[in-house]
Scaffold this active site. Structure first.
Site, short mmCIF file in Angstrom:
data_model
loop_
_atom_site.label_atom_id
_atom_site.label_comp_id
_atom_site.label_asym_id
_atom_site.label_seq_id
_atom_site.Cartn_x
_atom_site.Cartn_y
_atom_site.Cartn_z
N GLY A 14 68.92 27.10 37.85
CA GLY A 14 69.29 27.68 39.22
C GLY A 14 68.63 26.91 40.88
O GLY A 14 68.85 28.22 41.43
N SER A 15 68.54 26.14 40.93
CA SER A 15 68.23 25.25 42.19
C SER A 15 69.18 25.69 43.24
O SER A 15 69.25 26.01 44.83
CB SER A 15 67.61 24.22 42.76
OG SER A 15 68.72 22.78 42.28
N ASN A 16 70.79 25.40 43.09
CA ASN A 16 72.38 25.53 44.03
C ASN A 16 72.21 27.43 44.06
O ASN A 16 71.79 27.64 45.18
CB ASN A 16 73.24 25.02 43.55
CG ASN A 16 73.14 23.63 43.62
OD1 ASN A 16 72.96 23.21 44.17
ND2 ASN A 16 73.05 22.83 42.73
N MET A 94 77.33 24.00 33.16
CA MET A 94 77.48 23.52 31.74
C MET A 94 78.26 23.27 30.48
O MET A 94 78.44 22.74 29.34
CB MET A 94 75.96 22.06 30.59
CG MET A 94 75.19 22.24 32.49
SD MET A 94 75.87 21.17 33.34
CE MET A 94 75.79 20.05 33.06
N ARG A 95 79.09 24.39 30.76
CA ARG A 95 80.91 23.78 30.66
C ARG A 95 81.81 24.14 30.83
O ARG A 95 81.56 25.03 32.11
CB ARG A 95 80.47 25.57 29.53
CG ARG A 95 79.42 26.03 28.31
CD ARG A 95 79.35 27.10 28.11
NE ARG A 95 78.10 27.54 26.93
CZ ARG A 95 78.00 27.29 25.58
NH1 ARG A 95 79.54 27.01 24.78
NH2 ARG A 95 77.10 27.25 25.04
N ASN A 111 82.68 25.25 42.08
CA ASN A 111 82.24 24.27 41.28
C ASN A 111 81.48 23.33 41.80
O ASN A 111 81.67 23.47 43.37
CB ASN A 111 82.45 23.33 40.00
CG ASN A 111 81.72 22.62 39.57
OD1 ASN A 111 81.01 23.63 38.33
ND2 ASN A 111 82.21 21.35 39.14
N HIS A 113 78.97 19.51 41.66
CA HIS A 113 79.13 18.81 40.76
C HIS A 113 78.64 16.76 41.41
O HIS A 113 78.70 16.91 43.17
CB HIS A 113 80.62 17.67 40.31
CG HIS A 113 80.69 17.02 39.66
ND1 HIS A 113 80.26 16.89 38.36
CD2 HIS A 113 80.64 15.60 39.78
CE1 HIS A 113 80.32 16.11 37.50
NE2 HIS A 113 80.73 15.05 38.31
C1 GAR Z 1 73.19 20.11 39.64
O1 GAR Z 1 73.03 18.49 39.82
C2 GAR Z 1 74.60 20.38 40.03
O2 GAR Z 1 75.66 19.80 40.27
C3 GAR Z 1 74.80 19.96 38.08
O3 GAR Z 1 73.94 20.98 37.58
C4 GAR Z 1 72.17 20.85 38.52
C5 GAR Z 1 72.00 22.11 38.13
O4 GAR Z 1 71.21 22.48 38.73
N1 GAR Z 1 76.38 20.53 37.58
C6 GAR Z 1 77.10 19.56 37.16
O5 GAR Z 1 76.26 18.48 36.39
C7 GAR Z 1 78.28 20.13 36.16
N2 GAR Z 1 79.40 19.52 36.04
P1 GAR Z 1 70.26 23.65 39.33
O6 GAR Z 1 70.90 24.27 37.93
O7 GAR Z 1 69.18 23.31 39.86
O8 GAR Z 1 71.91 24.35 40.17
#
Ligand code: GAR
Length: 204
Positions: A14-16, A94-95, A111, A113
């Site tokens: 969840g850092s984003n 991730m779905r 989204n 990516h």
């Molecule tokens: C992030 O790097 C995001 O770009 C990636 O998962 C990570 C989640 O980090 N997303 C994908 O790969 C989607 N296809 P977070 O949980 O710390 O935000």
């Protein structure tokens, strides 16, 4: 313009989502996170939501599938609507989401990516970029369409791939840019500055 009412879907740390919370708290982004949903019971994104008093919930999805199953999708749509969301943010979810959710929030699902799309859709994109021998890698924030990591692009940022990079160091460098890119894209949306024409997103 109107305050964005965000619903966040995630699967991991969840850092984003944290970068979005921080931008809101600093007054840089006119948005409110109404609910956080995760398909993984102990995902840290749910703990982060709790720390910020944001309503949060685990949604029960078939564990072996990479798509949001029908039950999970119906639950997500109901919870997002009940929470009053107008925009859905996939922050490390991730779905692959299915058409019903996209129809419920037309052109309002975004989204992030960890690659310069259309290169390296799917999982572990930073490892794919490293294995391919890329000299630059990066991040893309895009509107979600029915494909996989294929919708119109809003923001991209790139990082260098260094000689001694491992998948972990490259992903960490990309994540620094992710945390700028998502708030930036949402700010443009909240200010009504995005116009989608076919594949192109025009920024005014
Ligand atoms: C992030 O790097 C995001 O770009 C990636 O998962 C990570 C989640 O980090 N997303 C994908 O790969 C989607 N296809 P977070 O949980 O710390 O935000």
């Amino acid at each position: 313009m109107a305050t964005l009412k965000l619903g966040v879907l995630g699967s991991g740390s969840g850092s984003n989502m944290q970068s979005i919370v921080d931008a809101i708290e600093k007054g840089e982004l006119d948005a409110e996170i109404k609910i956080v949903l995760a398909d993984v019971k102990d995902a840290y994104i749910l703990e982060r939501a709790a720390k910020h008093n944001i309503p949060h919930q685990w949604i029960d999805c078939s564990p072996w599938k990479t798509r949001l199953d029908t039950t999970g999708e119906e639950t997500a749509i109901r919870l997002l609507k009940e929470a009053g969301c107008d925009t859905v943010v996939l922050a490390g979810f991730m779905r692959i989401v299915k058409p019903r959710l996209l129809e419920a929030f037309p052109m309002r699902v975004l989204n992030i990516h960890p690659a310069l799309l259309p290169a390296f859709p799917g999982v572990h994109s930073w490892t794919q970029a490293l294995d391919y021998g890329c000299k630059v890698a990066g991040v893309t924030v895009h509107f979600v369409d029915a494909g996989t990591d294929s919708g119109p692009i809003i923001v991209q940022k790139c990082v260098p791939v260094l000689e001694d990079d491992t998948p972990e160091t490259l992903h960490a460098r990309i994540q620094v840019q992710e945390h700028l890119a998502f708030p930036e894209a949402l700010k443009l949306l909240s200010e009504g500055r995005l116009r989608v024409e076919g594949r192109r997103v025009h920024i005014s």
